[in-house]
Motif scaffolding. Sequence first.
Motif, PDB file in Angstrom:
ATOM      1  N   LEU A  58       0.755  -1.181   0.121  1.00  0.00           N
ATOM      2  CA  LEU A  58       0.009  -0.189  -0.083  1.00  0.00           C
ATOM      3  C   LEU A  58       0.796   1.039  -0.267  1.00  0.00           C
ATOM      4  O   LEU A  58       0.707   2.243  -0.873  1.00  0.00           O
ATOM      5  N   ARG A  59       1.927   1.282   0.891  1.00  0.00           N
ATOM      6  CA  ARG A  59       2.949   2.241   0.974  1.00  0.00           C
ATOM      7  C   ARG A  59       3.585   2.735  -0.326  1.00  0.00           C
ATOM      8  O   ARG A  59       3.904   3.857  -0.703  1.00  0.00           O
ATOM      9  N   LYS A  60       4.055   1.432  -0.799  1.00  0.00           N
ATOM     10  CA  LYS A  60       4.898   1.589  -2.031  1.00  0.00           C
ATOM     11  C   LYS A  60       4.076   2.091  -3.118  1.00  0.00           C
ATOM     12  O   LYS A  60       4.588   2.952  -4.160  1.00  0.00           O
ATOM     13  N   GLY A  61       2.885   1.516  -3.408  1.00  0.00           N
ATOM     14  CA  GLY A  61       1.923   1.981  -4.282  1.00  0.00           C
ATOM     15  C   GLY A  61       1.560   3.416  -4.431  1.00  0.00           C
ATOM     16  O   GLY A  61       1.718   4.184  -5.167  1.00  0.00           O
ATOM     17  N   MET A  62       1.394   3.967  -3.101  1.00  0.00           N
ATOM     18  CA  MET A  62       1.000   5.320  -2.980  1.00  0.00           C
ATOM     19  C   MET A  62       2.330   6.299  -3.044  1.00  0.00           C
ATOM     20  O   MET A  62       2.260   7.460  -3.802  1.00  0.00           O
ATOM     21  N   ASN A  63       3.475   5.798  -2.687  1.00  0.00           N
ATOM     22  CA  ASN A  63       4.613   6.598  -3.208  1.00  0.00           C
ATOM     23  C   ASN A  63       4.966   6.780  -4.467  1.00  0.00           C
ATOM     24  O   ASN A  63       5.272   7.732  -5.127  1.00  0.00           O
ATOM     25  N   THR A  64       4.662   5.615  -5.395  1.00  0.00           N
ATOM     26  CA  THR A  64       4.889   5.454  -6.715  1.00  0.00           C
ATOM     27  C   THR A  64       3.795   6.599  -7.294  1.00  0.00           C
ATOM     28  O   THR A  64       4.215   7.257  -8.392  1.00  0.00           O
ATOM     29  N   LEU A  65       2.418   6.428  -7.020  1.00  0.00           N
ATOM     30  CA  LEU A  65       1.416   7.260  -7.387  1.00  0.00           C
ATOM     31  C   LEU A  65       1.755   8.737  -7.101  1.00  0.00           C
ATOM     32  O   LEU A  65       1.433   9.707  -8.124  1.00  0.00           O
ATOM     33  N   ILE A  66       1.980   9.097  -5.972  1.00  0.00           N
ATOM     34  CA  ILE A  66       2.276  10.445  -5.516  1.00  0.00           C
ATOM     35  C   ILE A  66       3.627  11.062  -6.411  1.00  0.00           C
ATOM     36  O   ILE A  66       3.539  12.013  -6.837  1.00  0.00           O
ATOM     37  N   GLY A  67       4.234   9.973  -6.761  1.00  0.00           N
ATOM     38  CA  GLY A  67       5.719  10.291  -7.535  1.00  0.00           C
ATOM     39  C   GLY A  67       5.593  11.058  -8.812  1.00  0.00           C
ATOM     40  O   GLY A  67       6.311  11.624  -9.520  1.00  0.00           O
ATOM     41  N   TYR A  68       4.254  10.574  -9.322  1.00  0.00           N
ATOM     42  CA  TYR A  68       3.766  10.940 -10.906  1.00  0.00           C
ATOM     43  C   TYR A  68       3.589  12.546 -10.822  1.00  0.00           C
ATOM     44  O   TYR A  68       3.094  13.095  -9.711  1.00  0.00           O
ATOM     45  N   ASP A  69       3.432  13.072 -11.795  1.00  0.00           N
ATOM     46  CA  ASP A  69       3.203  14.565 -12.054  1.00  0.00           C
ATOM     47  C   ASP A  69       1.817  14.700 -12.328  1.00  0.00           C
ATOM     48  O   ASP A  69       1.080  14.987 -13.420  1.00  0.00           O
ATOM     49  N   LEU A  70       0.918  14.327 -11.407  1.00  0.00           N
ATOM     50  CA  LEU A  70      -0.513  14.303 -11.449  1.00  0.00           C
ATOM     51  C   LEU A  70      -1.090  14.179  -9.805  1.00  0.00           C
ATOM     52  O   LEU A  70      -0.284  13.891  -8.918  1.00  0.00           O
ATOM     53  N   VAL A  71      -2.596  14.547  -9.713  1.00  0.00           N
ATOM     54  CA  VAL A  71      -3.189  14.484  -8.758  1.00  0.00           C
ATOM     55  C   VAL A  71      -4.182  13.195  -8.913  1.00  0.00           C
ATOM     56  O   VAL A  71      -4.735  13.100 -10.120  1.00  0.00           O
ATOM     57  N   LYS A 103      -0.235  17.530  -3.244  1.00  0.00           N
ATOM     58  CA  LYS A 103      -0.056  17.562  -4.597  1.00  0.00           C
ATOM     59  C   LYS A 103      -0.779  18.605  -5.536  1.00  0.00           C
ATOM     60  O   LYS A 103      -0.677  19.021  -6.695  1.00  0.00           O
ATOM     61  N   SER A 104      -1.868  18.985  -5.029  1.00  0.00           N
ATOM     62  CA  SER A 104      -2.824  19.916  -5.469  1.00  0.00           C
ATOM     63  C   SER A 104      -2.094  21.444  -5.718  1.00  0.00           C
ATOM     64  O   SER A 104      -2.384  22.334  -6.391  1.00  0.00           O
TER      65      SER A 104
END
Length: 138
Positions: A58-71, A103-104
Amino acid sequence: MISAAVLRGFGTLTRTRAAFTAPLAVRCYSHAKVETDEEFDSRWVTYFSKPDLDTWELRKGMNTLIGYDLVPEPKILDSALRACRRLNDLASAIRILEAVKDKSGPHKEIYPYVIQELKPTLQELGISTPEELGIHKA
């Protein structure tokens, strides 16, 4: 003068008259299919919906997702928040909401929209927003 042992360590360097040059950069372009927005969203919803997802994933997925240039889209966040509930991990749920707010950035209308879209899920799962908890960043 650079010794031969040092030159062996830099296998890509070539010696030309007391000057050393590096090879030219080569670009390898991918010929992979570009993922659409719907496929991207579906991939992340599926990832967070896995029944055997653990807290590390869960944490790895969120870190990866938040690392993208998007919300992330609300449907992805809905899936992630449901994963937090399955794992009984309220702290991660709050961190996810804080990360979305961060991120916003300067776009002040994004975070209220996401919270509005997630409100039924938050109420169903019993998750409070950082604002409701009194967690404010200066």
